[in-house]
Design an enzyme around this catalytic site. Sequence first.
Site, short mmCIF file in Angstrom:
data_model
loop_
_atom_site.label_atom_id
_atom_site.label_comp_id
_atom_site.label_asym_id
_atom_site.label_seq_id
_atom_site.Cartn_x
_atom_site.Cartn_y
_atom_site.Cartn_z
N LYS A 280 -10.57 -4.63 -6.56
CA LYS A 280 -11.26 -3.33 -6.53
C LYS A 280 -10.28 -2.21 -6.84
CE LYS A 280 -13.16 -5.17 -3.00
NZ LYS A 280 -13.37 -5.48 -1.60
N LYS B 66 -4.50 -9.66 -11.58
CA LYS B 66 -5.41 -10.11 -10.53
C LYS B 66 -6.64 -9.21 -10.44
CE LYS B 66 -5.65 -10.81 -5.61
NZ LYS B 66 -5.96 -9.94 -4.57
N LYS C 277 0.84 -1.21 0.00
CA LYS C 277 0.00 0.00 0.00
C LYS C 277 0.87 1.25 0.00
CE LYS C 277 -4.49 -1.47 0.97
NZ LYS C 277 -4.67 -2.60 1.90
P1 ADP Z 1 -9.76 -6.49 -3.43
O1 ADP Z 1 -8.40 -6.86 -3.96
O2 ADP Z 1 -10.76 -6.43 -4.54
O3 ADP Z 1 -9.75 -5.23 -2.60
P2 ADP Z 1 -9.93 -7.88 -0.94
O4 ADP Z 1 -8.48 -7.62 -0.71
O5 ADP Z 1 -10.95 -7.13 -0.14
O6 ADP Z 1 -10.22 -7.66 -2.50
O7 ADP Z 1 -10.16 -9.44 -0.81
C1 ADP Z 1 -11.20 -10.06 -0.09
C2 ADP Z 1 -11.00 -11.56 -0.22
O8 ADP Z 1 -11.14 -11.97 -1.59
C3 ADP Z 1 -9.61 -12.01 0.20
O9 ADP Z 1 -9.72 -13.21 0.95
C4 ADP Z 1 -8.88 -12.25 -1.10
O10 ADP Z 1 -7.92 -13.27 -1.00
C5 ADP Z 1 -9.98 -12.65 -2.05
N1 ADP Z 1 -9.67 -12.18 -3.41
C6 ADP Z 1 -9.64 -10.90 -3.81
N2 ADP Z 1 -9.34 -10.81 -5.13
C7 ADP Z 1 -9.16 -12.09 -5.56
C8 ADP Z 1 -8.83 -12.67 -6.82
N3 ADP Z 1 -8.65 -11.93 -7.91
N4 ADP Z 1 -8.72 -14.01 -6.90
C9 ADP Z 1 -8.94 -14.78 -5.80
N5 ADP Z 1 -9.25 -14.30 -4.60
C10 ADP Z 1 -9.37 -12.97 -4.46
#
Ligand code: ADP
Length: 327
Positions: free
Chosen positions: A196, A193, A112
Amino acid sequence: METYLSGIQPSGLLHIGNYFGAIRQHIQLQQEDGEHFYFIADYHALTSNREPEKLREFVFETAVTYLALGFEPEKACLFRQSDVPEVTEIAWLLASVTGMGLLERAHSFKDKVAQGVKPNVGLFTYPILMAADILAYDSTCVPVGKDQIQHVEMTQDMAGYFNQAYGEVFVRPEIRTPKAEKMQKVPGLDGQKMSKSYGNTIWIFEEGKALKKVINRVVTDSRPPEEPKDPEELFLFDLMALFCDEAEVNDWKDKVRAGGEGAPGYGHLKGVIRHGMEEYFASARERRKELMADRGEVERVLAAGAEKARARATEVRDRAAKASGLS
Ligand code: ADP
Ligand code: TRP
């Protein structure tokens, strides 16, 4: 008997990466014997959210998403993190035995900062609150996406530091990640990947024209359908594999590899993904619409979940407080 626990941040509309990487596993695990605690991490969201109304709405949306996708409140507890304020007390007890070095090594914090986020103290101590979330329920198994592994390992370390100082107070949790490789890193519209923060997501409940528009944005190249291609280089197939069975995916891959007259174009393959996804989430979309119209029901589920979770966290807080010399 296992005690399963996991949390998810209410940071917006949840996407299919969140579903396959985390939510799906949470929902499947509730069929296992044992206790199940799942919460919406609104305290954690405060480290980045400055819009109170949005935060409340995202919490609601996250609860609806879980319930629509098959979460069964009779089997498992669904609650708001902030309805169990004891976790912040446990977080303080853990902070007091944890070295700065452990937190300084956290990848997600370093990432971050590298992205230019100006970190607040809450973001830095995020893993301590997460450890408290886990330890507060004597959790034995924490199902998370791959990117959260380090945080759970830090939890194991913090439980160890505390127990070393004060005796066996906290239970050491184990980590569970999705078995299938295809679910561990769902690609986004641009092939990196899905996240959001990259603006490359597909919302779980997207449908109709809007879904068509999003799927059309999946990045491809300009090679014509007749040209033989290596399907393993096309991440389109990673998306297809989430919604179509293996035989069907292999069939399309063979056609793409062979090229020639009968080979499908990218548009056609996108259509297959769209139909697969619409069907996959059809009943969940209907259930979501019903729940959106029944806020009272969602609030009742969260309140009942919080009551049960809080009773457990209070016991653990008392045990930890007493061990450390608080009266
Ligand atoms: P983002 O990257 O969209 O902000 P988060 O970090 O809030 O998502 O992730 C919430 C959950 O979803 C976590 O357990 C994370 O491992 C899973 N996750 C997020 N993006 C992916 C992805 N592209 N593939 C698999 N799992 C994901
Ligand atoms: N950090 C997790 C995420 O961003 C959410 C979370 C908070 C969590 N506390 C937790 C996950 C405890 C598992 C256990 O996805």
